[in-house]
Design an enzyme around this catalytic site. Structure first.
Site, PDB file in Angstrom:
ATOM      1  N   CYS A  32       0.853  -1.189   0.000  1.00 20.10           N
ATOM      2  CA  CYS A  32       0.000   0.000   0.000  1.00 20.10           C
ATOM      3  C   CYS A  32       0.883   1.232   0.000  1.00 20.10           C
ATOM      4  O   CYS A  32       1.884   1.280   0.729  1.00 20.10           O
ATOM      5  CB  CYS A  32      -0.902  -0.011   1.232  1.00 20.10           C
ATOM      6  SG  CYS A  32      -2.071   1.363   1.310  1.00 20.10           S
ATOM      7  N   HIS A  45      -8.936  -3.740  -2.590  1.00 23.61           N
ATOM      8  CA  HIS A  45      -7.969  -3.037  -1.743  1.00 23.61           C
ATOM      9  C   HIS A  45      -8.306  -1.549  -1.675  1.00 23.61           C
ATOM     10  O   HIS A  45      -8.346  -0.960  -0.587  1.00 23.61           O
ATOM     11  CB  HIS A  45      -6.558  -3.251  -2.305  1.00 23.61           C
ATOM     12  CG  HIS A  45      -5.490  -2.526  -1.563  1.00 23.61           C
ATOM     13  ND1 HIS A  45      -4.591  -3.179  -0.755  1.00 23.61           N
ATOM     14  CD2 HIS A  45      -5.163  -1.212  -1.504  1.00 23.61           C
ATOM     15  CE1 HIS A  45      -3.762  -2.280  -0.223  1.00 23.61           C
ATOM     16  NE2 HIS A  45      -4.087  -1.086  -0.676  1.00 23.61           N
ATOM     17  N   GLU A  46      -8.561  -0.932  -2.821  1.00 27.08           N
ATOM     18  CA  GLU A  46      -8.877   0.500  -2.828  1.00 27.08           C
ATOM     19  C   GLU A  46     -10.227   0.772  -2.173  1.00 27.08           C
ATOM     20  O   GLU A  46     -10.389   1.783  -1.480  1.00 27.08           O
ATOM     21  CB  GLU A  46      -8.829   1.067  -4.247  1.00 27.08           C
ATOM     22  CG  GLU A  46      -7.467   0.993  -4.903  1.00 27.08           C
ATOM     23  CD  GLU A  46      -6.321   1.512  -4.048  1.00 27.08           C
ATOM     24  OE1 GLU A  46      -6.534   2.432  -3.222  1.00 27.08           O
ATOM     25  OE2 GLU A  46      -5.205   0.996  -4.180  1.00 27.08           O
TER      26      GLU A  46
END
Length: 171
Positions: A99, A141-142
Site C-alpha cells: 500500500c 484493496h482501494e
C-alpha cells in the site's frame, strides 16, 4: 499535480469517506488527474482519495505493466466514484499486497477472486464491470481504503507480513 500520500497512523485513513456529489465538475476532473499523477509517480497500481487526505469515495487504478507487480496482467485505467462491490462467488485467493500509505511493507491477503463493481466515472456516467484475479484484488484493496480499512487488518498469517526487501515471495 503530485499530492502527498498520507501514511498509516494518520487517523484520516480510518474514516469512512462520504460519497462524491460533484460528478462532472472541473474540480473533480482535476482531482482525478492529480490522483493518477500521484499514483504513477509512486509506482502504484491504485490510489484512494483518502490516501491524499481528500475525504471522498473516489479511487483510481490501472496499469499496462507494473514494476511493483511484474507478474500481474494489465488492469484498465479507471477512475471510480461511489464504488460498490459484489462478490460473484465465495472463491477466495491469497496474494501479495502493499500500500502506498504503508511504504516498504507487504503481506499475503485473502480476497474474493471474482467480483462485480459499480460506481460512476468522473463525468457521471455509470460504470459496471466484472473483475477477477489481480484486477479484483486492486479494486477490493482501494475500496477498503474508502471505508477506513487498511490491508494489515486482513492479514491471516503474520509470517507473510514484512519488509519488501526481506520477504520471500513464495506462496
Amino acid at each position: 499535480m503530485i499530492r502527498e500520500i498520507i501514511r498509516m497512523g494518520d487517523k484520516r485513513l480510518l474514516r469512512v469517506a462520504p460519497p462524491v456529489t460533484n460528478l462532472g465538475s472541473a474540480e473533480l476532473h482535476t482531482l482525478v488527474a492529480d490522483m493518477f499523477e500521484t499514483m504513477d509517480a509512486a509506482r502504484g497500481v491504485g490510489l484512494a482519495a483518502p490516501q491524499i487526505a481528500v475525504d471522498l469515495q473516489l479511487m483510481v487504478f490501472g496499469f499496462d505493466a507494473s514494476e511493483r507487480y511484474p507478474e500481474a496482467p494489465a488492469v484498465p485505467r479507471t477512475a471510480l466514484a461511489n464504488a460498490q462491490i459484489e462478490p460473484l462467488s465465495e472463491d477466495m485467493e491469497n496474494g501479495w499486497e502493499g500500500c502506498l500509505s504503508i511504504p516498504g511493507l507487504r503481506a499475503v491477503i485473502p480476497r474474493y477472486r471474482f467480483i462485480r463493481y459499480r460506481g460512476f466515472a468522473p463525468d457521471g456516467s455509470p460504470i459496471e464491470r466484472d473483475a477477477e484475479g489481480f484486477h479484483a484484488r486492486v479494486v477490493q484493496h482501494e475500496y477498503d481504503n474508502l471505508v477506513g480499512r487498511l490491508y494489515p487488518s486482513r492479514i491471516e498469517n503474520f509470517d507473510t507480513f514484512g519488509f519488501e526487501d526481506v520477504l520471500s515471495y513464495d506462496l
